[in-house]
Design a protein around this motif. Structure first.
Motif, short mmCIF file in Angstrom:
data_model
loop_
_atom_site.label_atom_id
_atom_site.label_comp_id
_atom_site.label_asym_id
_atom_site.label_seq_id
_atom_site.Cartn_x
_atom_site.Cartn_y
_atom_site.Cartn_z
N THR A 143 -3.27 1.24 -8.13
CA THR A 143 -1.84 1.23 -7.78
C THR A 143 -1.34 -0.20 -7.60
O THR A 143 -2.13 -1.15 -7.63
N LYS A 144 -0.05 -0.32 -7.35
CA LYS A 144 0.63 -1.58 -7.10
C LYS A 144 0.55 -2.52 -8.31
O LYS A 144 0.51 -3.74 -8.17
N ALA A 174 2.94 3.37 -7.98
CA ALA A 174 3.06 4.71 -7.40
C ALA A 174 4.49 5.04 -6.98
O ALA A 174 4.82 6.21 -6.79
N SER A 198 -8.82 3.97 0.49
CA SER A 198 -8.50 3.38 1.79
C SER A 198 -7.04 3.67 2.16
O SER A 198 -6.23 4.04 1.31
N GLY A 202 -1.62 4.00 -1.41
CA GLY A 202 -0.57 4.74 -2.11
C GLY A 202 -0.85 6.22 -2.33
O GLY A 202 -0.17 6.87 -3.12
N THR A 204 -0.40 8.89 -0.33
CA THR A 204 0.70 9.77 0.08
C THR A 204 1.90 9.61 -0.85
O THR A 204 2.58 10.58 -1.17
N THR A 205 2.12 8.37 -1.31
CA THR A 205 3.21 8.13 -2.26
C THR A 205 2.97 8.95 -3.53
O THR A 205 3.88 9.59 -4.05
N1 LIG Z 1 5.02 -1.92 -4.77
C1 LIG Z 1 4.25 -0.85 -4.61
N2 LIG Z 1 4.11 -0.31 -3.38
C2 LIG Z 1 3.33 0.76 -3.26
C3 LIG Z 1 2.66 1.34 -4.36
N3 LIG Z 1 1.93 2.40 -3.90
C4 LIG Z 1 2.17 2.49 -2.58
N4 LIG Z 1 3.01 1.50 -2.19
C5 LIG Z 1 3.49 1.25 -0.83
O1 LIG Z 1 2.37 1.05 0.02
C6 LIG Z 1 2.59 1.63 1.30
C7 LIG Z 1 1.47 2.60 1.65
O2 LIG Z 1 1.54 3.72 0.78
P1 LIG Z 1 0.98 5.16 1.21
O3 LIG Z 1 1.29 6.09 0.09
O4 LIG Z 1 1.44 5.54 2.55
O5 LIG Z 1 -0.59 4.87 1.25
P2 LIG Z 1 -1.77 5.81 1.77
O6 LIG Z 1 -2.18 5.29 3.12
O7 LIG Z 1 -2.86 5.63 0.77
O8 LIG Z 1 -1.27 7.20 1.83
C8 LIG Z 1 3.95 2.28 1.23
O9 LIG Z 1 4.88 1.39 1.79
C9 LIG Z 1 4.20 2.46 -0.26
O10 LIG Z 1 5.57 2.43 -0.58
C10 LIG Z 1 2.82 0.74 -5.66
O11 LIG Z 1 2.26 1.14 -6.67
N5 LIG Z 1 3.63 -0.36 -5.71
#
Ligand SMILES: Nc1nc2c(ncn2[C@@H]2O[C@H](COP(=O)(O)OP(=O)(O)O)[C@@H](O)[C@H]2O)c(=O)[nH]1
Ligand SMILES: [Mg+2]
Ligand SMILES: [Zn+2]
Length: 350
Positions: A143-144, A174, A198, A202, A204-205
């Motif tokens: 991701t990211k 994501a 970890s 991402g 949950t996203t």
């Molecule tokens: N820029 C960017 N931000 C992301 C991406 N994936 C997740 N995030 C951000 O990272 C943070 C954590 O994401 P989350 O889905 O809660 O992660 P989890 O802990 O694995 O469930 C959030 O603020 C998301 O918006 C991505 O592909 N790109």
């Protein structure tokens, strides 16, 4: 509470489970899948909708986990039967000598890592060992991708090259639903997928993108003892593509247990090289004519991989032994109690 009804195959039922049913069970009970796990109860789904099961009423279900199938007898006072799972993820419970079940009956595991400091080959190998042991297909999701340029992405991808030749790798942002759609091929009707990785990568996203809120099996909140809302984070959600998805909360500590086959499968290249070492019991340290060391020197094998392989093998052996010994002690203690109770009873009866 949802009004929606799902067929057993939509809930992930497979022929493997039919084989476990007696004729009597077929007539007198119904299969249900565990879709949510709370501290004291389970939420289960069957063809006629959802049910709540109390863990206090049926302590035999303490050994169940999300994704498991249960047979619920038509006679409500009879105990449910837990069916043998097709696949099961487990790790050593942090801080206790027991195995902790993570999920059962998963078809595909998405190993999620991000293109930043979270990217760690040794951690990815750890998740791969877990999925190999569970005989579950793995897809690596990076991701990211929007936060690093192409060149940096390529350096990460090059590092992955030697990990596992057939590993499918997806690079996504994501936050873009179009990108998340790349995962849908694995999330079709009857399929169960899990997101591992970890915290903050991402997961949950991705879940929110792949699952519509209305399709979620239920809300993921329940009141805790202090009246606050707590997220249990252990729910199977329906994806828009019709399959089920489990968003596993980040595991800060992923200690392997009973995972020898899985570890060896992930490091198959080292296993192959080891067959060419001079000594059958070569530890690939400073032994003469060690094919593994030779491969490291020639650049064919990364030293880090050998170190991680040996570390993970030792770790899973140590944890499996500790857990087995602790079970043995519990059994011995149980027998001690039982024999002292028997002695008391005999004294009373004599
Ligand atoms: N820029 C960017 N931000 C992301 C991406 N994936 C997740 N995030 C951000 O990272 C943070 C954590 O994401 P989350 O889905 O809660 O992660 P989890 O802990 O694995 O469930 C959030 O603020 C998301 O918006 C991505 O592909 N790109
Ligand atoms: Mg999350
Ligand atoms: Zn060797």
């Amino acid at each position: 509470m949802s009004e929606k009804q799902y067929s057993l195959s939509q809930l992930g039922w497979k022929a493997f489970f039919n084989q476990q049913l007696s004729l009597e069970e077929l007539e007198q009970s119904n299969p249900y899948r565990i879709t949510q796990v709370f501290r004291n109860r389970l939420q289960i789904w069957g063809e006629s909708g959802e049910l709540d099961v109390s863990l206090a009423q049926f302590p035999n279900l303490q050994t169940s986990t999300i994704g498991d199938w249960l047979l619920m007898p038509n006679e409500p006072s009879f105990a449910p039967r837990l069916l043998e799972p097709l696949s099961c993820f487990q790790r050593k419970s942090p801080g206790s000598n027991t195995n902790q079940l993570i999920a059962s009956n998963v078809d595909t595991a998405f190993i999620v890592s991000s293109f930043n400091h979270d990217f760690n080959l040794s951690r990815i190998e750890r998740y791969l060992a877990l999925t190999k042991e569970a005989q579950v297909d793995a897809v690596l999701v990076l991701t990211k991708a929007d936060l690093v340029d192409q060149e940096v992405q390529q350096t990460y991808l090059d590092q992955l090259h030697d990990l596992q030749s057939q590993l499918v790798v997806l690079c996504i942002n994501a936050n873009q639903s179009e990108d998340c759609k790349q995962l849908e091929g694995w999330c079709g009707v009857g399929q169960t997928c899990v997101l591992l990785g970890s915290s903050g990568v991402g997961k949950t996203t991705i879940t929110n993108s792949l699952c519509t809120t209305s399709e979620k099996t239920a809300t993921i909140r329940e009141d805790d003892s202090k009246g606050r809302h707590t997220t249990t984070g252990r729910s199977l959600f329906f994806t828009q593509a019709g399959g089920l998805l489990l968003d596993c909360p980040g595991m800060r500590e992923l200690q392997l247990t009973d995972c020898e086959e899985g570890v060896k499968a992930v490091f198959d290249d080292i296993q192959q090289l080891a067959t060419k070492c001079k000594f059958a019991d070569c530890e690939h340290q400073s032994e003469p004519q060690c094919a593994v060391q030779k491969a490291i020197q020639s650049g064919e094998l990364e030293q880090r991989r050998l170190i991680n392989f040996q570390k993970m093998l030792r770790e899973q052996a140590r944890n499996s032994m500790t857990i087995a010994q602790s079970h043995q002690k519990d059994r011995e203690f149980g027998q001690l109690i039982k024999s002292s109770l028997d002695a008391k009873r005999n004294m009373r009866n004599s």
